[in-house]
Design a protein around this motif. Structure first.
Motif, PDB file in Angstrom:
ATOM      1  N   UNK A 212       0.215  -0.980   0.174  1.00  0.00           N
ATOM      2  CA  UNK A 212       0.111  -0.225  -0.381  1.00  0.00           C
ATOM      3  C   UNK A 212       0.991   0.855  -0.207  1.00  0.00           C
ATOM      4  N   UNK A 213       1.703   0.985   0.560  1.00  0.00           N
ATOM      5  CA  UNK A 213       2.974   2.693   1.107  1.00  0.00           C
ATOM      6  C   UNK A 213       3.364   2.354  -0.354  1.00  0.00           C
ATOM      7  N   UNK A 214       4.580   1.302  -0.655  1.00  0.00           N
ATOM      8  CA  UNK A 214       4.823   1.524  -2.484  1.00  0.00           C
ATOM      9  C   UNK A 214       3.873   2.048  -2.778  1.00  0.00           C
ATOM     10  N   UNK A 215       2.510   1.136  -3.577  1.00  0.00           N
ATOM     11  CA  UNK A 215       1.953   2.163  -4.473  1.00  0.00           C
ATOM     12  C   UNK A 215       1.916   3.478  -4.699  1.00  0.00           C
ATOM     13  N   UNK A 216       1.453   4.004  -2.969  1.00  0.00           N
ATOM     14  CA  UNK A 216       1.295   5.727  -3.197  1.00  0.00           C
ATOM     15  C   UNK A 216       3.346   6.796  -2.956  1.00  0.00           C
ATOM     16  N   UNK A 217       4.119   5.975  -3.039  1.00  0.00           N
ATOM     17  CA  UNK A 217       5.448   6.481  -2.780  1.00  0.00           C
ATOM     18  C   UNK A 217       5.657   6.278  -4.530  1.00  0.00           C
ATOM     19  N   UNK A 218       5.376   4.977  -6.065  1.00  0.00           N
ATOM     20  CA  UNK A 218       5.747   5.405  -6.347  1.00  0.00           C
ATOM     21  C   UNK A 218       5.173   6.034  -7.493  1.00  0.00           C
TER      22      UNK A 218
END
Ligand code: CP
Length: 301
Positions: free
Chosen positions: A165-171
């Motif tokens: 979930x965090x990775x989608x937002x960062x990418x």
């Protein structure tokens, strides 16, 4: 409330994310700069951890700071009924910053709102794990040479997996293409698909692992997390849904790297470990340098 808290990866702009990655590279080159000399950092782990707690604690020690805290909430006064509000108030009397893992979604945001010292979210339920995301980005940048225009396959427990979930937002800052590979029971929640659509991020969803990652630059495997299931029968049905084996990597891109936040159970066969595309142990090592960068920013501003 301290404005320096890191609760969600959305708390950092693209520029702040890139600055952390740059700082992490400096710490990797020279890990023993004493930027936190004389500071005390508390690590409050209400949930189990190996990598996150030990790498945060190593980071603080290497920076010249000291550590207090607990790794088992049963040994803290929360087991006697103390509220999170009171625990945070008390620990903030002793420490310059608090790193906290908690099983409840939103616990880190709540702690940041009541704390006079910065809070670093080390994972709150299925919600967010921003320091993991920053070390994931650092690992992607190191292995691909860029964060831009990459195809990333996210595999496994996409429903409860706070790291994905965090990775989608960062990418979202870097023009990615996503492939979500999960069984129906563990599909990516709608809110993250809505987020992708709003940010013009292309994504596809499939159920089978097979060779669906042959066009990927990053294969991000995740564990099916027993501790998040209300219904253990459902866990039993999906716990071994995918196992990545070495033979499945033959037709993948040469630059492919396999990431996993760890711990793993059965989703990556140990025969993958010796493949040069396996990067998960070095990914965990990168966590030390990234957490040195995070703690320096959070404490020193
Ligand atoms: N990746 C991660 O959060 O690992 P731990 O649960 O061991 O801290």
């Amino acid at each position: 409330m301290s404005n320096n808290s890191l609760v969600s990866i959305a708390d950092y702009s693209k520029e702040e994310i890139l600055a952390i990655l740059h700082s992490a590279a400096d710490f990797e080159a020279n890990p023993n700069r004493k930027t936190l000399d004389g500071r005390v950092i508390a690590t409050l782990f209400f949930e189990p951890s190996t990598r996150t707690r030990l790498s945060f604690e190593t980071a603080v020690i290497r920076l010249g700071g000291s550590i207090i805290g607990f790794s088992d909430a049963a040994t803290s006064s929360s087991s006697k009924g103390e509220t999170l509000n009171d625990t945070i108030h008390m620990v903030s009397c002793y420490a310059d910053a608090i790193v906290m893992r908690h099983p409840l979604e939103g616990a880190a945001r709540y702690a940041a709102e009541v704390s006079p010292v910065p809070i670093v979210n080390a994972g709150d339920g299925s919600n967010q794990h921003p320091s993991q995301t920053l070390l994931d980005l650092y690992s992607i940048l190191k292995t691909q040479g860029t964060l831009e225009n990459l195809t990333i396959c996210l595999v496994g427990d996409l429903k409860y997996g706070r790291t994905v979930h965090s990775l989608i937002m960062a990418m979202s800052h870097f023009n990615p293409t996503f492939k979500f590979i999960a069984p129906d029971e563990l599909k990516m929640p709608d809110e993250y698909k809505v987020f992708c659509r709003k940010n013009n991020i292309p994504f596809t969803e499939v159920n089978e692992l097979n060779d669906n990652f042959n066009d990927a630059d990053i294969l991000y495997m995740t564990r099916v997390q027993k501790e998040r299931f209300q219904d253990l029968m459902e866990y039993e049905r999906v716990k071994n849904v995918y196992t990545l084996k070495n033979s499945m990597l033959d037709n993948t891109k040469t630059n492919l790297r396999i990431l996993h936040p760890l711990p793993r159970v059965t989703e990556i066969d140990p025969d993958v470990d010796s493949n040069e595309k396996a990067y998960y142990f070095r990914q965990a090592q990168n966590g030390l340098y990234v957490r040195q960068a995070i703690m320096s920013k959070v404490v020193l501003g």
